[in-house]
Design a protein around this motif. Structure first.
Motif, PDB file in Angstrom:
ATOM      1  N   LEU A 178     -37.215 -27.293   7.326  1.00  0.00           N
ATOM      2  CA  LEU A 178     -36.580 -26.722   6.138  1.00  0.00           C
ATOM      3  C   LEU A 178     -37.600 -26.013   5.252  1.00  0.00           C
ATOM      4  O   LEU A 178     -37.336 -24.933   4.728  1.00  0.00           O
ATOM      5  CB  LEU A 178     -35.859 -27.814   5.346  1.00  0.00           C
ATOM      6  CG  LEU A 178     -35.138 -27.358   4.083  1.00  0.00           C
ATOM      7  CD1 LEU A 178     -34.053 -26.340   4.406  1.00  0.00           C
ATOM      8  CD2 LEU A 178     -34.536 -28.549   3.372  1.00  0.00           C
ATOM      9  N   LYS A 179     -38.767 -26.602   5.099  1.00  0.00           N
ATOM     10  CA  LYS A 179     -39.826 -26.009   4.281  1.00  0.00           C
ATOM     11  C   LYS A 179     -40.197 -24.625   4.805  1.00  0.00           C
ATOM     12  O   LYS A 179     -40.256 -23.655   4.039  1.00  0.00           O
ATOM     13  CB  LYS A 179     -41.041 -26.935   4.294  1.00  0.00           C
ATOM     14  CG  LYS A 179     -42.227 -26.435   3.550  1.00  0.00           C
ATOM     15  CD  LYS A 179     -43.337 -27.464   3.636  1.00  0.00           C
ATOM     16  CE  LYS A 179     -44.683 -26.817   3.577  1.00  0.00           C
ATOM     17  NZ  LYS A 179     -45.777 -27.768   3.708  1.00  0.00           N
ATOM     18  N   ARG A 226     -40.390 -25.954  -3.354  1.00  0.00           N
ATOM     19  CA  ARG A 226     -39.574 -24.747  -3.486  1.00  0.00           C
ATOM     20  C   ARG A 226     -39.238 -24.508  -4.953  1.00  0.00           C
ATOM     21  O   ARG A 226     -39.176 -23.377  -5.397  1.00  0.00           O
ATOM     22  CB  ARG A 226     -38.280 -24.844  -2.697  1.00  0.00           C
ATOM     23  CG  ARG A 226     -38.291 -24.855  -1.181  1.00  0.00           C
ATOM     24  CD  ARG A 226     -39.501 -24.426  -0.457  1.00  0.00           C
ATOM     25  NE  ARG A 226     -40.355 -25.604  -0.359  1.00  0.00           N
ATOM     26  CZ  ARG A 226     -41.654 -25.597  -0.114  1.00  0.00           C
ATOM     27  NH1 ARG A 226     -42.294 -24.497   0.088  1.00  0.00           N
ATOM     28  NH2 ARG A 226     -42.364 -26.677  -0.078  1.00  0.00           N
ATOM     29  N   PHE A 243     -27.952 -21.392   5.164  1.00  0.00           N
ATOM     30  CA  PHE A 243     -28.161 -20.778   3.863  1.00  0.00           C
ATOM     31  C   PHE A 243     -27.121 -19.706   3.611  1.00  0.00           C
ATOM     32  O   PHE A 243     -26.507 -19.181   4.529  1.00  0.00           O
ATOM     33  CB  PHE A 243     -29.568 -20.197   3.749  1.00  0.00           C
ATOM     34  CG  PHE A 243     -29.765 -18.911   4.513  1.00  0.00           C
ATOM     35  CD1 PHE A 243     -29.627 -17.689   3.878  1.00  0.00           C
ATOM     36  CD2 PHE A 243     -30.088 -18.923   5.854  1.00  0.00           C
ATOM     37  CE1 PHE A 243     -29.792 -16.511   4.567  1.00  0.00           C
ATOM     38  CE2 PHE A 243     -30.264 -17.751   6.558  1.00  0.00           C
ATOM     39  CZ  PHE A 243     -30.113 -16.527   5.913  1.00  0.00           C
ATOM     40  N   HIS A 264     -29.378 -27.247   8.808  1.00  0.00           N
ATOM     41  CA  HIS A 264     -29.249 -26.620   7.495  1.00  0.00           C
ATOM     42  C   HIS A 264     -28.924 -25.143   7.645  1.00  0.00           C
ATOM     43  O   HIS A 264     -29.270 -24.491   8.620  1.00  0.00           O
ATOM     44  CB  HIS A 264     -30.496 -26.839   6.639  1.00  0.00           C
ATOM     45  CG  HIS A 264     -31.759 -26.936   7.411  1.00  0.00           C
ATOM     46  ND1 HIS A 264     -32.476 -25.854   7.782  1.00  0.00           N
ATOM     47  CD2 HIS A 264     -32.411 -28.003   7.907  1.00  0.00           C
ATOM     48  CE1 HIS A 264     -33.527 -26.242   8.471  1.00  0.00           C
ATOM     49  NE2 HIS A 264     -33.504 -27.539   8.562  1.00  0.00           N
ATOM     50  N   PHE A 284     -29.904 -25.996  -4.207  1.00  0.00           N
ATOM     51  CA  PHE A 284     -29.942 -26.962  -3.109  1.00  0.00           C
ATOM     52  C   PHE A 284     -28.576 -27.635  -3.051  1.00  0.00           C
ATOM     53  O   PHE A 284     -28.183 -28.312  -3.994  1.00  0.00           O
ATOM     54  CB  PHE A 284     -31.019 -28.027  -3.352  1.00  0.00           C
ATOM     55  CG  PHE A 284     -32.416 -27.506  -3.309  1.00  0.00           C
ATOM     56  CD1 PHE A 284     -33.072 -27.318  -2.097  1.00  0.00           C
ATOM     57  CD2 PHE A 284     -33.102 -27.214  -4.475  1.00  0.00           C
ATOM     58  CE1 PHE A 284     -34.378 -26.852  -2.043  1.00  0.00           C
ATOM     59  CE2 PHE A 284     -34.404 -26.748  -4.439  1.00  0.00           C
ATOM     60  CZ  PHE A 284     -35.049 -26.562  -3.217  1.00  0.00           C
ATOM     61  N   LEU A 287     -32.185 -20.506  -7.048  1.00  0.00           N
ATOM     62  CA  LEU A 287     -32.148 -21.270  -5.811  1.00  0.00           C
ATOM     63  C   LEU A 287     -31.293 -22.505  -6.053  1.00  0.00           C
ATOM     64  O   LEU A 287     -31.495 -23.229  -7.029  1.00  0.00           O
ATOM     65  CB  LEU A 287     -33.568 -21.682  -5.411  1.00  0.00           C
ATOM     66  CG  LEU A 287     -33.717 -22.612  -4.214  1.00  0.00           C
ATOM     67  CD1 LEU A 287     -33.177 -21.964  -2.939  1.00  0.00           C
ATOM     68  CD2 LEU A 287     -35.174 -22.999  -4.027  1.00  0.00           C
ATOM     69  N   LEU A 341     -37.261 -17.159   1.072  1.00  0.00           N
ATOM     70  CA  LEU A 341     -37.644 -16.765  -0.290  1.00  0.00           C
ATOM     71  C   LEU A 341     -38.541 -15.530  -0.288  1.00  0.00           C
ATOM     72  O   LEU A 341     -38.510 -14.735  -1.232  1.00  0.00           O
ATOM     73  CB  LEU A 341     -38.328 -17.929  -1.009  1.00  0.00           C
ATOM     74  CG  LEU A 341     -37.400 -19.085  -1.375  1.00  0.00           C
ATOM     75  CD1 LEU A 341     -38.190 -20.295  -1.839  1.00  0.00           C
ATOM     76  CD2 LEU A 341     -36.399 -18.648  -2.445  1.00  0.00           C
ATOM     77  N   LEU A 401     -29.236 -23.174  -0.324  1.00  0.00           N
ATOM     78  CA  LEU A 401     -29.697 -23.885   0.864  1.00  0.00           C
ATOM     79  C   LEU A 401     -28.805 -25.096   1.089  1.00  0.00           C
ATOM     80  O   LEU A 401     -28.763 -26.006   0.256  1.00  0.00           O
ATOM     81  CB  LEU A 401     -31.147 -24.338   0.693  1.00  0.00           C
ATOM     82  CG  LEU A 401     -32.209 -23.262   0.652  1.00  0.00           C
ATOM     83  CD1 LEU A 401     -33.575 -23.880   0.366  1.00  0.00           C
ATOM     84  CD2 LEU A 401     -32.250 -22.501   1.965  1.00  0.00           C
ATOM     85  N   GLU A 461     -38.455 -22.671   6.849  1.00  0.00           N
ATOM     86  CA  GLU A 461     -37.303 -21.766   6.766  1.00  0.00           C
ATOM     87  C   GLU A 461     -37.075 -21.291   5.330  1.00  0.00           C
ATOM     88  O   GLU A 461     -36.842 -20.106   5.087  1.00  0.00           O
ATOM     89  CB  GLU A 461     -36.061 -22.474   7.283  1.00  0.00           C
ATOM     90  CG  GLU A 461     -34.835 -21.585   7.298  1.00  0.00           C
ATOM     91  CD  GLU A 461     -33.623 -22.316   7.825  1.00  0.00           C
ATOM     92  OE1 GLU A 461     -33.070 -23.153   7.079  1.00  0.00           O
ATOM     93  OE2 GLU A 461     -33.240 -22.061   8.970  1.00  0.00           O
ATOM     94  N   ALA A 462     -37.146 -22.201   4.370  1.00  0.00           N
ATOM     95  CA  ALA A 462     -36.915 -21.846   2.964  1.00  0.00           C
ATOM     96  C   ALA A 462     -37.976 -20.877   2.464  1.00  0.00           C
ATOM     97  O   ALA A 462     -37.654 -19.895   1.789  1.00  0.00           O
ATOM     98  CB  ALA A 462     -36.895 -23.105   2.102  1.00  0.00           C
ATOM     99  N   ASP A 463     -39.233 -21.124   2.799  1.00  0.00           N
ATOM    100  CA  ASP A 463     -40.299 -20.218   2.362  1.00  0.00           C
ATOM    101  C   ASP A 463     -40.119 -18.823   2.953  1.00  0.00           C
ATOM    102  O   ASP A 463     -40.317 -17.814   2.274  1.00  0.00           O
ATOM    103  CB  ASP A 463     -41.669 -20.783   2.731  1.00  0.00           C
ATOM    104  CG  ASP A 463     -42.078 -21.947   1.857  1.00  0.00           C
ATOM    105  OD1 ASP A 463     -41.449 -22.152   0.796  1.00  0.00           O
ATOM    106  OD2 ASP A 463     -43.018 -22.668   2.236  1.00  0.00           O
TER     107      ASP A 463
END
Length: 106
Positions: A28-29, A65, A5, A3, A46, A44, A36, A14, A31-33
């Motif tokens: 992913l969780k 998210r 961004f 993934h 997806f 955001l 953010l 994302l 990395e996304a947090d």
């Protein structure tokens, strides 16, 4: 890492992995947090363009998210869903909690 961004004009996009299973969902969780927190964004997105499989752990990542961004007054949507991912969104109720942008012809 599959993934990726993009950040542009207060929007974090994302790019979701080809297979969003338990292993990818955990990565992913995190990395996304991290993203953010690092880049305060108002929206955001997806992007499921390359995704062909998503299980319940992937649904959890999206919901989590979504809640985080909305809590801070942001906006969330999903784009480029194929038929299978569209079905997951419909059955899981994700379509009821976020905007889904459909491609023409689907």
């Amino acid at each position: 890492m599959e993934h990726r961004f993009e950040k542009e004009y207060g929007c974090l996009i994302l790019k979701m992995p080809r297979e969003l299973d338990h292993h990818q969902a955990e990565i992913l969780k995190e990395e996304a947090d991290e993203l953010l927190l690092k880049y305060p964004v108002r929206s955001l997105v997806f992007d499921f363009e390359d995704t062909c499989f998503m299980d319940s752990s992937g649904i959890g990542v999206v919901i989590g998210r979504c809640k985080n961004v909305r809590f801070s007054g942001g906006y969330v949507k999903a784009v480029h869903l194929n038929r299978q991912i569209e079905r997951v969104f419909k059955l899981s109720g994700l379509k009821k909690i976020m905007e889904v942008e459909q491609e023409e012809g689907l």
